[in-house]
Each structure stands twice: as C-alpha cells, then as structure tokens.
Motif scaffolding. Sequence first.
Motif: not given
Length: 428
Positions: A177, A180, A373-374, A377
């Motif tokens: 979390c 991100v 991006w999420i 990661m």
Amino acid sequence: MNSLGSLVSSTLSARHDPAARIRNVDLIAVLVAVLLPWSTSGVGIGMLLWLAALAATLELRPFLYSLKRPICLLPIALVALAAMGTLWSDAPWSARTYALSPATKLLVLPFLFYHFERSTRGMWVFIAFLASCTLLTVASWMVAIDPSLSLKAPDEPQGHGIFVKNYIDQSQEFLLCTVVLAFPIITLLRQGKIRQALLLTLVAANFVVNMVFVVVSRTALVTLPVMLAVFAMAHLKWRTNVMLFVAAVVLGALAWTVSPQLQATTDKFMRDYRVYKEFNQPTSVGLRLEFWEKSLRFFAEAPVIGHGTGSTRRLFEAAATGPAVLAQAQVIGNPHNQTLNVAVQWGATGVVILYAMWLSHFALFRGEGLAAWIGLMVVLQNMFSSLFNSHLFDFHEGWMYVLGVGVAGGMVLRARSEAAECSGTGRP
C-alpha cells in the motif's frame, strides 16, 4: 440512500439483467479484497462465490481465445507440471495433494484477466483493499496499546501489534500500500491537487509509522528500498532522486535511532547468523541457510524434473543429522525460497516456467497509468520477497499476487484494447 437502494435493486435483478450480473462479479471481488487482510477462510469462500458468479457471465469463445496469451498459459503450465509431478513423487498421496493445492490458485488468473478486461470497476477492488488495510492499521495500533484486544495467542512470538494473522502478512500488505500510493501522490502534486495528495500522503505515512514503531518483517525491510528505487527510476528526475535518496538515508537513520522495534528487527539479522554459525542453533537466518544448502543438493540429484510434488519433506527427513535441537536436524516441507521450492519438486523445468510466468506478468505492466503501476509493484514485491520465502505458494501473499496481477492485468488489457480501437488497429 436512493443510490444505495438502486444498487441493491439492480444487484437483485441480476437474473434478468446481464449488466447486473457483471456488477455482482465485481462486488464479490471487492468483498474478497476487503477480507484478504483479515481472513483466510473468508477469502477461500469468496473466491468460490466469485467463480460461480463469473460462470453465469462467461462467454466461452472469447475466454478460450484469451487463454492463448502467455500471461494465462504459463500459470496453467506451472499448475499442470505440479499435477504431473505427483506421478513421479515417492511421497504419500496425502502429501502430494497437499503440496499441489497452493499452486492451484494460479488457475484463477486467466479468469481475472478475462473479467476485468471487460469490467470498468477494477479500481474498486484496489480501493477496497487499501481501505481494509488502513482499517487494519487502526486495529494494529489498538493492539499495540492493549495486547488483550488481539485475536492471537497472548504469548505468541512477534505478536506485538498483530490483531489477526501474522507480522509477515501484515508487513507485506502495508508495504504494498505504501509504495503503490507513491504514484497517485506524485500525479496529484503535478496536477496541483495538493489536498488530495496530502490526504494520500497521510494514509501512506500511517503505514510507514506503524511498520517503524509497531512491527515489521525483515523481508519487508529488504524489499522496501528495491520497490522505492524502481519508483524513483520510473517516475522521478535524477535530481529529485538524489534529494530523495539523501532524505531517505537521513529519515531512515532517524527512524532507526528512535524506534526500539526497528533496532531489534535489524539487529536480529547478525545475531541469528552468529548464533547459527557458532552454536549450530536453529535461528531464522541460520535455518534458511541450512534449508537452501540442502535444497541445492536435492536439486542437483534430479535437475530436470525434480523429485516430484510433495517430496520436499521426505528429502529433508532423510538428510537430517544430529540431535533434534540442532539446525542440521530440522525438517521442513518448504525451503523458504520460491525458486528452490519449485526446483526441488519439478527441477529446471519448473524453474523455467516460474520465471517465464513472472517475466510475462512483469512485461504486461510496462507502460503508464495507475493500474500498470499497481501490477508492476505486485509482481516486483512477490519476486523479490520470494527470495526469502515461498510467497507465491503461501496463502496470503499468493492471493495478493493473484488478485493484484489478475485485476490490474485485466485493466491494462482493457486500456490497450480501447487505445487500439481508437487508433483503428484493434483486431476485428
């Protein structure tokens, strides 16, 4: 209230409304994301419900066509190899089926890709997960103040600040979390939306402060700099990177100075190694080194297709030497390294498929946008943390990977399809 009533009404009308059926599948995925930080059985039941709801909306031909993609074929191939590996394993059948089950969650990935390529609500899932993890930090702070509030055993090691599950799972959630959130924070700042950026910064800071002052796993400590470095290289200018690097070093040193919990976590690295080397005691670091050394020997004995599914524990039992209290005598069914876990059971064949799957998913998320991006990661965290654990096959981290890659991957595929249609290059 009117909007909520209309949502409930449309959800209940799913039997006659295809759009409502799609929405129901989305809502169940949101529910699974909410449950993931809190419950294992809830996630299992939720995914079964999700698959059942998806079956009512599945279009067979497009779904079968989507299976031709490497991002779908490779997870299926890894599970198929694990299933075939039961045939040449000499472990009891109960051990073979038990070792097979952690890999089967990868079969959900093609369904997630397919559904969220057509759905517009993928971001709901990630928002739900973020909100659930934020709520978990509140519970963690409360338990840190009053340990009697925890659902864990009061004398459990590393139980400080843990309301449910364990400190490794909690650290993986908070770490993901935190990193991100860096993307939308930078995006909002560039757009001049200071208030929204400040709000997300406070949410991210809450995760970081909890890890610094309450509890954090050593895997998370090692993984965090890698993920932040990838973010800096991908989204920031070199001058900004230099300033942030200096600030990170200063803040990291300050956090280590004022946090006894962080000091204890970092000091335990060398202490565990020293105790293992000098006294042959089964410390966390020492056991990993012992498991990895033996696993490499097991791999060398059957380098092509391995010893078979579920064979790991029997191999460690045969290799155990000395009194049971010493490190060399420890027996385990998981060598705490994803690559070695696969190599021992399915040899180089399994390792090639594993890394091909990781790399295909990594390549899927090359590009711009929050969904990319999420997904990037999630893949990076799983690959790097799997150097120290078998996180792809672990329940919690494995479902983080499947849900994160599946939903984000579907969103990226949808965006690319829409872009191709706008440019006139989409397939008919």
